[in-house]
Design a protein around this motif. Structure first.
Motif, PDB file in Angstrom:
ATOM      1  N   GLU A 432      24.795  80.993  17.294  1.00  0.00           N
ATOM      2  CA  GLU A 432      26.189  80.637  17.569  1.00  0.00           C
ATOM      3  C   GLU A 432      26.963  80.523  16.262  1.00  0.00           C
ATOM      4  O   GLU A 432      28.095  81.010  16.140  1.00  0.00           O
ATOM      5  CB  GLU A 432      26.241  79.319  18.328  1.00  0.00           C
ATOM      6  N   ILE A 433      26.339  79.891  15.265  1.00  0.00           N
ATOM      7  CA  ILE A 433      26.972  79.755  13.951  1.00  0.00           C
ATOM      8  C   ILE A 433      27.084  81.111  13.269  1.00  0.00           C
ATOM      9  O   ILE A 433      28.088  81.430  12.628  1.00  0.00           O
ATOM     10  CB  ILE A 433      26.177  78.761  13.087  1.00  0.00           C
ATOM     11  N   CYS A 434      26.038  81.943  13.422  1.00  0.00           N
ATOM     12  CA  CYS A 434      26.067  83.290  12.826  1.00  0.00           C
ATOM     13  C   CYS A 434      27.271  84.082  13.333  1.00  0.00           C
ATOM     14  O   CYS A 434      28.006  84.701  12.545  1.00  0.00           O
ATOM     15  CB  CYS A 434      24.792  84.049  13.175  1.00  0.00           C
ATOM     16  N   LEU A 435      27.455  84.056  14.664  1.00  0.00           N
ATOM     17  CA  LEU A 435      28.557  84.828  15.241  1.00  0.00           C
ATOM     18  C   LEU A 435      29.901  84.247  14.845  1.00  0.00           C
ATOM     19  O   LEU A 435      30.857  84.992  14.565  1.00  0.00           O
ATOM     20  CB  LEU A 435      28.413  84.862  16.768  1.00  0.00           C
ATOM     21  N   THR A 436      29.981  82.934  14.770  1.00  0.00           N
ATOM     22  CA  THR A 436      31.213  82.293  14.327  1.00  0.00           C
ATOM     23  C   THR A 436      31.556  82.707  12.898  1.00  0.00           C
ATOM     24  O   THR A 436      32.711  83.009  12.588  1.00  0.00           O
ATOM     25  CB  THR A 436      31.076  80.756  14.402  1.00  0.00           C
ATOM     26  N   ASN A 437      30.548  82.736  12.020  1.00  0.00           N
ATOM     27  CA  ASN A 437      30.770  83.150  10.633  1.00  0.00           C
ATOM     28  C   ASN A 437      31.241  84.598  10.556  1.00  0.00           C
ATOM     29  O   ASN A 437      32.117  84.945   9.754  1.00  0.00           O
ATOM     30  CB  ASN A 437      29.491  82.983   9.817  1.00  0.00           C
ATOM     31  N   THR A 438      30.664  85.439  11.389  1.00  0.00           N
ATOM     32  CA  THR A 438      31.063  86.853  11.406  1.00  0.00           C
ATOM     33  C   THR A 438      32.507  87.008  11.869  1.00  0.00           C
ATOM     34  O   THR A 438      33.273  87.816  11.323  1.00  0.00           O
ATOM     35  CB  THR A 438      30.121  87.661  12.325  1.00  0.00           C
ATOM     36  N   ILE A 439      32.892  86.233  12.868  1.00  0.00           N
ATOM     37  CA  ILE A 439      34.276  86.282  13.357  1.00  0.00           C
ATOM     38  C   ILE A 439      35.245  85.859  12.249  1.00  0.00           C
ATOM     39  O   ILE A 439      36.290  86.498  12.035  1.00  0.00           O
ATOM     40  CB  ILE A 439      34.438  85.378  14.596  1.00  0.00           C
ATOM     41  N   GLU A 440      34.896  84.792  11.520  1.00  0.00           N
ATOM     42  CA  GLU A 440      35.743  84.331  10.414  1.00  0.00           C
ATOM     43  C   GLU A 440      35.830  85.388   9.321  1.00  0.00           C
ATOM     44  O   GLU A 440      36.895  85.627   8.739  1.00  0.00           O
ATOM     45  CB  GLU A 440      35.192  83.020   9.846  1.00  0.00           C
ATOM     46  N   LYS A 441      34.691  86.030   9.037  1.00  0.00           N
ATOM     47  CA  LYS A 441      34.660  87.080   8.021  1.00  0.00           C
ATOM     48  C   LYS A 441      35.527  88.260   8.452  1.00  0.00           C
ATOM     49  O   LYS A 441      36.272  88.838   7.632  1.00  0.00           O
ATOM     50  CB  LYS A 441      33.207  87.532   7.813  1.00  0.00           C
ATOM     51  N   PHE A 442      35.459  88.599   9.751  1.00  0.00           N
ATOM     52  CA  PHE A 442      36.275  89.693  10.272  1.00  0.00           C
ATOM     53  C   PHE A 442      37.762  89.388  10.094  1.00  0.00           C
ATOM     54  O   PHE A 442      38.546  90.251   9.671  1.00  0.00           O
ATOM     55  CB  PHE A 442      35.946  89.928  11.746  1.00  0.00           C
ATOM     56  N   ILE A 443      38.142  88.148  10.413  1.00  0.00           N
ATOM     57  CA  ILE A 443      39.556  87.768  10.307  1.00  0.00           C
ATOM     58  C   ILE A 443      40.032  87.870   8.864  1.00  0.00           C
ATOM     59  O   ILE A 443      41.138  88.374   8.586  1.00  0.00           O
ATOM     60  CB  ILE A 443      39.763  86.335  10.847  1.00  0.00           C
ATOM     61  N   LYS A 444      39.209  87.415   7.916  1.00  0.00           N
ATOM     62  CA  LYS A 444      39.589  87.478   6.499  1.00  0.00           C
ATOM     63  C   LYS A 444      39.769  88.924   6.034  1.00  0.00           C
ATOM     64  O   LYS A 444      40.718  89.246   5.314  1.00  0.00           O
ATOM     65  CB  LYS A 444      38.540  86.789   5.635  1.00  0.00           C
ATOM     66  N   ARG A 445      38.853  89.797   6.459  1.00  0.00           N
ATOM     67  CA  ARG A 445      38.949  91.206   6.049  1.00  0.00           C
ATOM     68  C   ARG A 445      40.133  91.893   6.710  1.00  0.00           C
ATOM     69  O   ARG A 445      40.807  92.726   6.089  1.00  0.00           O
ATOM     70  CB  ARG A 445      37.642  91.929   6.385  1.00  0.00           C
ATOM     71  N   PHE A 446      40.380  91.522   7.971  1.00  0.00           N
ATOM     72  CA  PHE A 446      41.532  92.127   8.653  1.00  0.00           C
ATOM     73  C   PHE A 446      42.832  91.640   8.015  1.00  0.00           C
ATOM     74  O   PHE A 446      43.800  92.403   7.911  1.00  0.00           O
ATOM     75  CB  PHE A 446      41.502  91.780  10.140  1.00  0.00           C
ATOM     76  N   GLU A 447      42.839  90.366   7.587  1.00  0.00           N
ATOM     77  CA  GLU A 447      44.016  89.841   6.886  1.00  0.00           C
ATOM     78  C   GLU A 447      44.274  90.649   5.610  1.00  0.00           C
ATOM     79  O   GLU A 447      45.426  90.939   5.270  1.00  0.00           O
ATOM     80  CB  GLU A 447      43.805  88.367   6.547  1.00  0.00           C
ATOM     81  N   TYR A 448      43.217  91.015   4.913  1.00  0.00           N
ATOM     82  CA  TYR A 448      43.340  91.816   3.695  1.00  0.00           C
ATOM     83  C   TYR A 448      43.963  93.175   4.029  1.00  0.00           C
ATOM     84  O   TYR A 448      44.880  93.659   3.340  1.00  0.00           O
ATOM     85  CB  TYR A 448      41.961  92.014   3.066  1.00  0.00           C
ATOM     86  N   ILE A 449      43.473  93.788   5.133  1.00  0.00           N
ATOM     87  CA  ILE A 449      44.019  95.086   5.563  1.00  0.00           C
ATOM     88  C   ILE A 449      45.512  94.960   5.864  1.00  0.00           C
ATOM     89  O   ILE A 449      46.342  95.766   5.384  1.00  0.00           O
ATOM     90  CB  ILE A 449      43.269  95.588   6.816  1.00  0.00           C
ATOM     91  N   GLU A 450      45.880  93.961   6.640  1.00  0.00           N
ATOM     92  CA  GLU A 450      47.283  93.798   7.039  1.00  0.00           C
ATOM     93  C   GLU A 450      48.178  93.564   5.827  1.00  0.00           C
ATOM     94  O   GLU A 450      49.261  94.160   5.714  1.00  0.00           O
ATOM     95  CB  GLU A 450      47.418  92.647   8.024  1.00  0.00           C
ATOM     96  N   ASN A 451      47.749  92.720   4.904  1.00  0.00           N
ATOM     97  CA  ASN A 451      48.559  92.436   3.711  1.00  0.00           C
ATOM     98  C   ASN A 451      48.783  93.698   2.885  1.00  0.00           C
ATOM     99  O   ASN A 451      49.891  93.948   2.388  1.00  0.00           O
ATOM    100  CB  ASN A 451      47.886  91.357   2.862  1.00  0.00           C
ATOM    101  N   LYS A 452      47.728  94.495   2.715  1.00  0.00           N
ATOM    102  CA  LYS A 452      47.844  95.727   1.928  1.00  0.00           C
ATOM    103  C   LYS A 452      48.741  96.743   2.616  1.00  0.00           C
ATOM    104  O   LYS A 452      49.538  97.443   1.961  1.00  0.00           O
ATOM    105  CB  LYS A 452      46.455  96.333   1.695  1.00  0.00           C
ATOM    106  N   VAL A 453      48.632  96.840   3.943  1.00  0.00           N
ATOM    107  CA  VAL A 453      49.489  97.769   4.681  1.00  0.00           C
ATOM    108  C   VAL A 453      50.951  97.357   4.577  1.00  0.00           C
ATOM    109  O   VAL A 453      51.849  98.185   4.344  1.00  0.00           O
ATOM    110  CB  VAL A 453      49.043  97.847   6.153  1.00  0.00           C
ATOM    111  N   LEU A 454      51.216  96.063   4.718  1.00  0.00           N
ATOM    112  CA  LEU A 454      52.592  95.565   4.630  1.00  0.00           C
ATOM    113  C   LEU A 454      53.153  95.759   3.225  1.00  0.00           C
ATOM    114  O   LEU A 454      54.342  96.051   3.055  1.00  0.00           O
ATOM    115  CB  LEU A 454      52.639  94.092   5.030  1.00  0.00           C
TER     116      LEU A 454
END
Length: 482
Positions: A432-454
């Motif tokens: 459960e913690i593993c998947l939660t960590n992966t979700i948080e990691k995904f959000i951080k990387r997606f935030e990086y993508i969005e910031n660079k695109v903007l």
């Protein structure tokens, strides 16, 4: 026969004629301590006596000292034992004597006297009927004040002890709670009463063995306690209360309890202690909320809840509160499971598995189930077996996908996830913690993508999958914390 008499609060006028007559006619008189205003008067009256003051310097603590005094007094016959105040008020040595006498069939008599409580009540001019709690200042770890009524704290022997008492009382009162420091209440020429803030009590240089502390009921700057929370909830649920709170049911509150629990977990993960305190309060509110609804409709209340969980902790820790022996955490858990099965009348292990709540998140429920069956030996012998099982289930997922059978595919994906949970458990990793960590990691990387695109002047909808994939890989190369 042992006669136990009281010397009153400290004024010679408070000594009773009966007490003086008993002491004058006694074969032997013991006075616990010479440090009492009436002792000099007794000596001038021609009464011979012994004290135990020499034992105070060598005693390790007061409890041991009072037991030693009591043992000596109770070993003699036709003796009078005199104590300050009333024999039954704040006198542990007397309680020890009573116990020893009753265990050995020895006669004793308690001769009443004015207590220092009477003197304090008179000095402060309060009516005890409105509520009064008397607390041993040396026992504040186990005796709690009641902020809604008057409290008298005894045994304020010195500024050092006053400091310790102050610190402990600040868990219940604001540091500017008004209090009264009282020395030698009712003793002419010695009585001193000073009103001050709680934080000041150890600054008074006149504090001595005749000093007590009076705390009025708390009416402002309250440090709310558990009873206040229960009272607030009753008000919110009353006819004059909050419309929203009055509408709630056990069912309607389900989502809030789940949400608050996850917010507690989030505070723990972030190591946010201040927020953890707040979120635990929110969970506690839900417990009180459900308990108040139950009080109105279902026949139990918050006291039943507290009693139930306290009893459960005592009953399931038989190695602490009973006679069982458990040396390791593993033995404790095994003993816990045996007691739990007995409590729930579970005769088979399948009943234990069915008792795992359906409302658990699936990963958590799978982990819990696997932990249960491990205890009876239903377990792969080696971690390599769990890896092989993952590979086997993955092949079956691909096969079901190739066949285009969605029902079969759903089943095989479930088997694959179950196998991954088992692999994680072998490594003592919570999936459960593993998947939660992966979700948080995904959000951080997606935030990086969005910031660079903007930053490039585009919106996400205008960016191509290739561009976003390139930025994703770029984000993977950057250390966590972006």
């Amino acid at each position: 026969m042992i006669k136990i008499v009281g010397l009153g609060p400290g004024s010679s006028g408070d000594l009773t004629l009966k007490t003086l007559d008993i002491m004058k006619s006694a074969k032997k008189v013991y006075i616990r301590t010479f440090k009492h205003p009436n002792v000099e008067y007794i000596r001038n009256s021609g009464i011979e006596f012994e004290t135990f003051d020499d034992m105070y310097d060598s005693a390790e603590d007061f409890d041991a000292l009072y037991l030693e005094i009591a043992t000596k007094v109770a070993s003699e016959d036709n003796v009078v034992y005199a104590v300050p105040g009333h024999p039954l008020v704040a006198e542990k040595s007397v309680q020890h004597i009573i116990k020893i006498c009753e265990e050995n069939g020895k006669e004793y008599e308690i001769v009443t006297a004015l207590s220092f409580i009477d003197a304090v009540v008179s000095a402060i001019k309060i009516d005890p009927i409105t509520g009064l709690k008397i607390i041993d200042g040396l026992q504040l770890d186990t005796q709690e004040p009641d902020i809604n009524v008057s409290n008298i704290v005894t045994q304020v022997y010195s500024p050092f002890i006053a400091c310790d008492i102050k610190i402990k009382l600040m868990d219940y009162y604001d540091d500017e709670q008004e209090v009264y420091l009282i020395r030698a209440a009712g003793v002419e020429g010695l009585e001193k009463i000073e009103k001050m803030f709680l934080y000041e009590i150890d600054r008074a240089d006149w504090v001595d063995y005749l000093t007590s502390l009076y705390i009025p009921p708390c009416t402002k700057n309250r440090k709310y306690n558990f009873n206040d929370l229960v009272s607030v909830m009753k008000t919110l649920r009353s006819e004059e209360g909050c419309p929203w709170d009055r509408e709630q049911t056990h069912k309607s509150l389900e989502r809030y309890l789940v949400e608050e629990c996850y917010e507690v977990l989030d505070a723990i993960r972030k190591d946010d202690i201040d927020n953890l305190s707040e979120e635990l309060g929110d969970v506690l509110l839900q417990v009180v909320f459900h308990s108040e609804i139950a009080r109105e409709y279902d026949g139990f209340n918050i006291r039943d809840v507290v009693h139930g969980i306290t009893k459960k902790m005592i009953d399931r820790h038989t190695h602490i509160f009973g006679e069982d022996k458990c040396e390791t955490s593993g033995e404790v858990l095994s003993n816990w499971d045996k007691i739990k099965m007995k409590e729930k009348s579970q005769e088979t292990y399948t009943q234990v598995l069915k008792d795992i709540p359906l409302s658990f998140p699936s990963l958590m429920r799978a982990l819990k189930l696997q932990e249960k069956v491990k205890k009876v030996g239903f377990e792969f012998p080696h971690i390599e077996d769990t890896i092989s099982k993952i590979q086997e289930e993955f092949e079956e997922v691909l096969k079901a996908h190739k066949n285009g059978n969605n029902k079969e595919l759903e089943e095989e994906i479930g088997d694959l996830l179950f196998s991954v949970v088992n692999f994680s458990r072998f490594l003592s990793i919570n999936p459960e913690i593993c998947l939660t960590n992966t979700i948080e990691k995904f959000i951080k990387r997606f935030e990086y993508i969005e910031n660079k695109v903007l930053e490039s002047g585009k919106t996400l909808n205008e960016a191509t999958l290739g561009e976003m994939d390139r930025l994703w890989n770029e984000a993977k190369g950057i250390k966590e914390g972006i």
